[in-house]
Design a protein around this motif. Sequence first.
Motif, PDB file in Angstrom:
ATOM      1  N   ARG A 135       0.782  -1.307   0.064  1.00 34.19           N
ATOM      2  CA  ARG A 135       0.102  -0.179   0.021  1.00 34.19           C
ATOM      3  C   ARG A 135       0.765   1.228  -0.049  1.00 34.19           C
ATOM      4  O   ARG A 135       0.534   2.010  -0.726  1.00 34.19           O
ATOM      5  CB  ARG A 135      -0.814  -0.133   1.212  1.00 34.19           C
ATOM      6  CG  ARG A 135      -1.778  -1.246   1.319  1.00 34.19           C
ATOM      7  CD  ARG A 135      -2.969  -0.957   2.417  1.00 34.19           C
ATOM      8  NE  ARG A 135      -3.639  -2.290   2.308  1.00 34.19           N
ATOM      9  CZ  ARG A 135      -3.357  -3.325   3.045  1.00 34.19           C
ATOM     10  NH1 ARG A 135      -2.364  -3.402   3.853  1.00 34.19           N
ATOM     11  NH2 ARG A 135      -4.298  -4.463   3.125  1.00 34.19           N
ATOM     12  N   THR A 137       3.947   1.469  -1.270  1.00 32.63           N
ATOM     13  CA  THR A 137       4.557   1.467  -2.403  1.00 32.63           C
ATOM     14  C   THR A 137       3.903   1.987  -3.502  1.00 32.63           C
ATOM     15  O   THR A 137       4.302   2.862  -4.114  1.00 32.63           O
ATOM     16  CB  THR A 137       5.065  -0.061  -2.744  1.00 32.63           C
ATOM     17  OG1 THR A 137       5.896  -0.579  -1.776  1.00 32.63           O
ATOM     18  CG2 THR A 137       5.813   0.134  -4.303  1.00 32.63           C
ATOM     19  N   MET A 138       2.533   1.593  -3.536  1.00 28.31           N
ATOM     20  CA  MET A 138       1.674   2.138  -4.660  1.00 28.31           C
ATOM     21  C   MET A 138       1.071   3.669  -4.123  1.00 28.31           C
ATOM     22  O   MET A 138       0.768   4.369  -5.197  1.00 28.31           O
ATOM     23  CB  MET A 138       0.506   1.151  -4.755  1.00 28.31           C
ATOM     24  CG  MET A 138       0.801  -0.251  -5.090  1.00 28.31           C
ATOM     25  SD  MET A 138       1.577  -0.134  -6.714  1.00 28.31           S
ATOM     26  CE  MET A 138       1.804  -2.031  -6.920  1.00 28.31           C
ATOM     27  N   ARG A 144       1.138   1.767 -11.073  1.00 26.01           N
ATOM     28  CA  ARG A 144       1.554   0.769 -10.940  1.00 26.01           C
ATOM     29  C   ARG A 144       2.615  -0.062 -11.514  1.00 26.01           C
ATOM     30  O   ARG A 144       3.229  -0.949 -11.392  1.00 26.01           O
ATOM     31  CB  ARG A 144       0.354  -0.267 -10.499  1.00 26.01           C
ATOM     32  CG  ARG A 144      -0.643   0.411  -9.581  1.00 26.01           C
ATOM     33  CD  ARG A 144      -1.942  -0.524  -9.450  1.00 26.01           C
ATOM     34  NE  ARG A 144      -2.920   0.109  -8.282  1.00 26.01           N
ATOM     35  CZ  ARG A 144      -3.839  -0.729  -7.971  1.00 26.01           C
ATOM     36  NH1 ARG A 144      -4.261  -1.699  -8.463  1.00 26.01           N
ATOM     37  NH2 ARG A 144      -4.855   0.173  -7.098  1.00 26.01           N
ATOM     38  N   VAL A 304      -4.999  -3.253  -4.050  1.00 18.51           N
ATOM     39  CA  VAL A 304      -4.056  -3.690  -3.554  1.00 18.51           C
ATOM     40  C   VAL A 304      -3.971  -4.103  -2.276  1.00 18.51           C
ATOM     41  O   VAL A 304      -5.242  -3.874  -1.412  1.00 18.51           O
ATOM     42  CB  VAL A 304      -2.951  -2.376  -3.436  1.00 18.51           C
ATOM     43  CG1 VAL A 304      -2.247  -1.999  -4.803  1.00 18.51           C
ATOM     44  CG2 VAL A 304      -3.361  -1.304  -2.580  1.00 18.51           C
TER      45      VAL A 304
END
Length: 304
Positions: A135, A137-138, A144, A304
Amino acid sequence: MTTPHQQQPAIPPQAPAQAAPPPHPQWGGGAPGGAYPSYPSYVSPIPVRGTHLGHAIASEWTKIKSVRSTVWTLGIFLVLVVGIGLVIALLTDDEDYIAAPVTFPAFFGLILGQVCMITLGVLVVSSEYGTGLIRATMTASPKRWRVLTAKLLVFFALVFVTSTLSILLVGLVSSGLHSTTGVAATNGAHWTGAVLGAGLYVSLLGVLSLAVGSMLRHSAGAITAMLGVVLLPAVAGGFLLISSATRTVGEKMLEYNSTASIALLFQMEGEGATQNGLPQLGLLAGVTAAAIAGAFVLLEKRDV
């Protein structure tokens, strides 16, 4: 004459209306009608720059080299490939290399070492889903496709360099120990197939595992699926040879399983070998490309 209770109370005088305060010199209002004040804007001294794929690659490299699973998995891979290869090179005689290239000691450790690369490929992506780090990271990288592309590039480069260098080291030591006239000549095709071909094959297996881990998002499930891809063709192919109706399928499964493919890349049959393992390598590349495409599609469609 009036009595005290008949007297009317005196009305207190009203206070004069106070004037409105003057507007603040930094406020853009103050006019009648209740205009809102506008405060001075804040400008951050930190420069704002656009992100690109290089930032994602740097982030993924920081993550993959910081976790213990990478160190342990690559360490075990080196112990298996280099350790077993050097032991076999020391214990074999020159007569063992009459029909086999001097690079073949690395083959035995690579058969076991490929499981390490499969495991690491799955953990690179599935561990983030397990811990919830995906989470963050996105959120840091809303695109993405950029995150998954960075993971694939960093992982492939790391595995390919580690695999090729370990195979090359074993081959050089074995070549130094067994270089008499009775040993079969090891030409450039043998070195290319063993070092680059087998290293690329193991790297593609790891990338395939990463793509499967991205689609399944579960470490145990993805590792089990990949072990089935590696082990099932060799086991099922042997059973299919029992019946004449399924013999052709069984032979193809035995020819294209992981162990046989790496053996063909090493050209274990000697100088007269007619197969070099390129069809097996091409098949794995096609399956890996299809899995990567599926991973990109599911990454954009699911939360995610």
